[in-house]
Scaffold this active site. Sequence first.
Site, PDB file in Angstrom:
ATOM      1  N   GLN A  81      55.359  46.636  63.517  1.00 11.17           N
ATOM      2  CA  GLN A  81      56.134  47.133  62.383  1.00 11.17           C
ATOM      3  C   GLN A  81      57.551  47.453  62.836  1.00 11.17           C
ATOM      4  O   GLN A  81      58.391  47.819  62.024  1.00 11.17           O
ATOM      5  CB  GLN A  81      55.511  48.426  61.847  1.00 11.17           C
ATOM      6  CG  GLN A  81      54.078  48.292  61.413  1.00 11.17           C
ATOM      7  CD  GLN A  81      53.498  49.662  61.087  1.00 11.17           C
ATOM      8  OE1 GLN A  81      53.695  50.195  60.012  1.00 11.17           O
ATOM      9  NE2 GLN A  81      52.772  50.232  62.027  1.00 11.17           N
ATOM     10  N   VAL A 105      61.354  47.104  64.370  1.00 11.82           N
ATOM     11  CA  VAL A 105      62.455  46.165  64.144  1.00 11.82           C
ATOM     12  C   VAL A 105      63.364  46.106  65.375  1.00 11.82           C
ATOM     13  O   VAL A 105      64.441  45.542  65.316  1.00 11.82           O
ATOM     14  CB  VAL A 105      63.267  46.577  62.890  1.00 11.82           C
ATOM     15  CG1 VAL A 105      62.398  46.504  61.636  1.00 11.82           C
ATOM     16  CG2 VAL A 105      63.874  47.985  63.033  1.00 11.82           C
ATOM     17  N   HIS A 115      58.259  43.783  59.629  1.00  6.43           N
ATOM     18  CA  HIS A 115      59.350  44.478  58.942  1.00  6.43           C
ATOM     19  C   HIS A 115      60.735  43.973  59.334  1.00  6.43           C
ATOM     20  O   HIS A 115      61.727  44.677  59.158  1.00  6.43           O
ATOM     21  CB  HIS A 115      59.244  45.988  59.201  1.00  6.43           C
ATOM     22  CG  HIS A 115      58.032  46.614  58.561  1.00  6.43           C
ATOM     23  ND1 HIS A 115      57.552  47.854  58.902  1.00  6.43           N
ATOM     24  CD2 HIS A 115      57.199  46.161  57.588  1.00  6.43           C
ATOM     25  CE1 HIS A 115      56.476  48.138  58.170  1.00  6.43           C
ATOM     26  NE2 HIS A 115      56.229  47.121  57.383  1.00  6.43           N
ATOM     27  N   CYS A 135      73.051  37.792  54.530  1.00  7.60           N
ATOM     28  CA  CYS A 135      73.819  37.998  53.297  1.00  7.60           C
ATOM     29  C   CYS A 135      72.860  38.403  52.183  1.00  7.60           C
ATOM     30  O   CYS A 135      71.853  37.751  51.949  1.00  7.60           O
ATOM     31  CB  CYS A 135      74.579  36.730  52.933  1.00  7.60           C
ATOM     32  SG  CYS A 135      75.412  36.863  51.332  1.00  7.60           S
ATOM     33  N   CYS A 154      80.056  33.247  51.015  1.00 11.73           N
ATOM     34  CA  CYS A 154      80.057  33.535  49.574  1.00 11.73           C
ATOM     35  C   CYS A 154      80.691  34.883  49.223  1.00 11.73           C
ATOM     36  O   CYS A 154      80.806  35.219  48.049  1.00 11.73           O
ATOM     37  CB  CYS A 154      78.622  33.473  49.029  1.00 11.73           C
ATOM     38  SG  CYS A 154      77.649  34.949  49.413  1.00 11.73           S
ATOM     39  N   ASN A 198      47.754  57.385  70.442  1.00  7.54           N
ATOM     40  CA  ASN A 198      48.740  58.213  69.743  1.00  7.54           C
ATOM     41  C   ASN A 198      48.606  59.652  70.255  1.00  7.54           C
ATOM     42  O   ASN A 198      47.491  60.139  70.397  1.00  7.54           O
ATOM     43  CB  ASN A 198      48.464  58.154  68.227  1.00  7.54           C
ATOM     44  CG  ASN A 198      49.668  58.527  67.397  1.00  7.54           C
ATOM     45  OD1 ASN A 198      50.267  59.580  67.593  1.00  7.54           O
ATOM     46  ND2 ASN A 198      50.034  57.651  66.476  1.00  7.54           N
TER      47      ASN A 198
HETATM   48  P1  NAD Z   1      56.325  56.853  62.110  1.00  3.77           P
HETATM   49  O1  NAD Z   1      57.580  57.557  62.525  1.00  3.77           O
HETATM   50  O2  NAD Z   1      55.811  57.075  60.752  1.00  3.77           O
HETATM   51  O3  NAD Z   1      55.143  57.268  63.122  1.00  3.77           O
HETATM   52  C1  NAD Z   1      55.328  57.271  64.504  1.00  3.77           C
HETATM   53  C2  NAD Z   1      53.998  57.517  65.179  1.00  3.77           C
HETATM   54  O4  NAD Z   1      54.174  57.421  66.590  1.00  3.77           O
HETATM   55  C3  NAD Z   1      53.398  58.902  64.908  1.00  3.77           C
HETATM   56  O5  NAD Z   1      52.025  58.767  64.569  1.00  3.77           O
HETATM   57  C4  NAD Z   1      53.557  59.629  66.239  1.00  3.77           C
HETATM   58  O6  NAD Z   1      52.526  60.569  66.469  1.00  3.77           O
HETATM   59  C5  NAD Z   1      53.461  58.469  67.210  1.00  3.77           C
HETATM   60  N1  NAD Z   1      54.078  58.704  68.527  1.00  3.77           N
HETATM   61  C6  NAD Z   1      55.091  59.534  68.869  1.00  3.77           C
HETATM   62  N2  NAD Z   1      55.355  59.440  70.188  1.00  3.77           N
HETATM   63  C7  NAD Z   1      54.486  58.521  70.698  1.00  3.77           C
HETATM   64  C8  NAD Z   1      54.254  57.997  72.006  1.00  3.77           C
HETATM   65  N3  NAD Z   1      54.984  58.380  73.064  1.00  3.77           N
HETATM   66  N4  NAD Z   1      53.267  57.078  72.167  1.00  3.77           N
HETATM   67  C9  NAD Z   1      52.504  56.677  71.107  1.00  3.77           C
HETATM   68  N5  NAD Z   1      52.685  57.140  69.854  1.00  3.77           N
HETATM   69  C10 NAD Z   1      53.673  58.056  69.646  1.00  3.77           C
HETATM   70  O7  NAD Z   1      56.572  55.308  62.407  1.00  3.77           O
HETATM   71  P2  NAD Z   1      55.740  54.038  61.908  1.00  3.77           P
HETATM   72  O8  NAD Z   1      54.292  54.346  61.803  1.00  3.77           O
HETATM   73  O9  NAD Z   1      56.184  52.888  62.734  1.00  3.77           O
HETATM   74  O10 NAD Z   1      56.294  53.855  60.442  1.00  3.77           O
HETATM   75  C11 NAD Z   1      55.746  52.828  59.696  1.00  3.77           C
HETATM   76  C12 NAD Z   1      56.815  51.949  59.114  1.00  3.77           C
HETATM   77  O11 NAD Z   1      57.556  52.631  58.123  1.00  3.77           O
HETATM   78  C13 NAD Z   1      57.891  51.526  60.085  1.00  3.77           C
HETATM   79  O12 NAD Z   1      57.571  50.399  60.823  1.00  3.77           O
HETATM   80  C14 NAD Z   1      59.022  51.216  59.227  1.00  3.77           C
HETATM   81  O13 NAD Z   1      59.095  49.849  58.949  1.00  3.77           O
HETATM   82  C15 NAD Z   1      58.744  51.949  57.979  1.00  3.77           C
HETATM   83  N6  NAD Z   1      59.904  52.774  57.784  1.00  3.77           N
HETATM   84  C16 NAD Z   1      61.080  52.093  57.750  1.00  3.77           C
HETATM   85  C17 NAD Z   1      62.237  52.745  57.614  1.00  3.77           C
HETATM   86  C18 NAD Z   1      63.495  51.915  57.643  1.00  3.77           C
HETATM   87  O14 NAD Z   1      64.517  52.395  57.993  1.00  3.77           O
HETATM   88  N7  NAD Z   1      63.429  50.630  57.309  1.00  3.77           N
HETATM   89  C19 NAD Z   1      62.229  54.114  57.485  1.00  3.77           C
HETATM   90  C20 NAD Z   1      61.008  54.803  57.531  1.00  3.77           C
HETATM   91  C21 NAD Z   1      59.838  54.108  57.704  1.00  3.77           C
HETATM   92 ZN    ZN Z   2      76.516  34.768  51.401  1.00  2.00          ZN
END
Ligand code: NAD
Ligand code: ZN
Length: 254
Positions: free
Chosen positions: A105, A107, A123, A131, A154, A217
Amino acid sequence: MMSMEEALTRAAVRLREAKHVVALTGAGISRESGLPTFREAQSGLWAQYRPEDLATPEAFARDPGLVWRWYAWRRSLVNAAVPNAAHRALVDLEAAVPRFSMVTQNVDGLHQRAGSPEVIELHGNITRVRCARCGRYVTAEGLPDEGPAECEDCGGLLRPDVIWFGEVLPREALEKASEAAGDCDAFLVIGTSGVVYPAAGLTDIALRTGAAVISINPDASSAPPGAMQLTGSAAEILPRLVEAARGKPSPPSS
Ligand code: NAD
Ligand code: ZN
């Protein structure tokens, strides 16, 4: 309660017996590379915003400059970060099992930089920009911190090549990931809070398939129900787990 050593051994046995292993990673695996998880990204500079309010098409339409700056900041962190022992352990595991699917998930591109040969990115990738109007892709290298820059073709606004809340995941990536989850014997779910769908649904598929679901985790409450739990940081636990799965003795715990 089972000791960590015992839990690790049991999980390692399931990995060793598996014909197809899937790993699904989230922000936590890159934590020890210095990248904040989403919850943590709410602190400091961006304390007044929630990621959910910056990572939507509506936010970009309302204030593209703000969204651009947030991604420029995150991109600068990603560019300064290097893969850690957890990313590397997955590369070793992939080489040791008959079949392996790497699904993320994230990026940040750190799996690729660690040497994972094929990564299913659910993601998108923050190091690319496209664009918003014509879809033309641009590498984010050398882009200004203030923006958004405009498309040379564009004149549309450039946006990060990531999937925002409310947007559809890339169909091919989601299909590949779902097929892998439905076909595996062992499913590692690493560093994700497991609340963002459809990615979180992959774990449900693996459980229904009868795969051993192994959660790594530090926060036990992030582990999906029905998972084997290894409670601790990915950079600490994954190398030990992979060593044990490959049949090498793990160093004595002190
Ligand atoms: P999250 O921040 O929700 O969760 C992070 C997890 O990592 C938690 O469960 C935490 O306990 C665990 N963690 C912390 N330190 C750790 C370590 N050292 N080792 C193992 N685990 C550890 O992140 P997520 O679950 O990746 O979020 C899900 C998706 O939500 C993301 O991939 C993202 O695409 C999306 N999201 C995107 C944006 C954006 O800016 N596009 C913003 C918010 C969420
Ligand atoms: Zn364009």
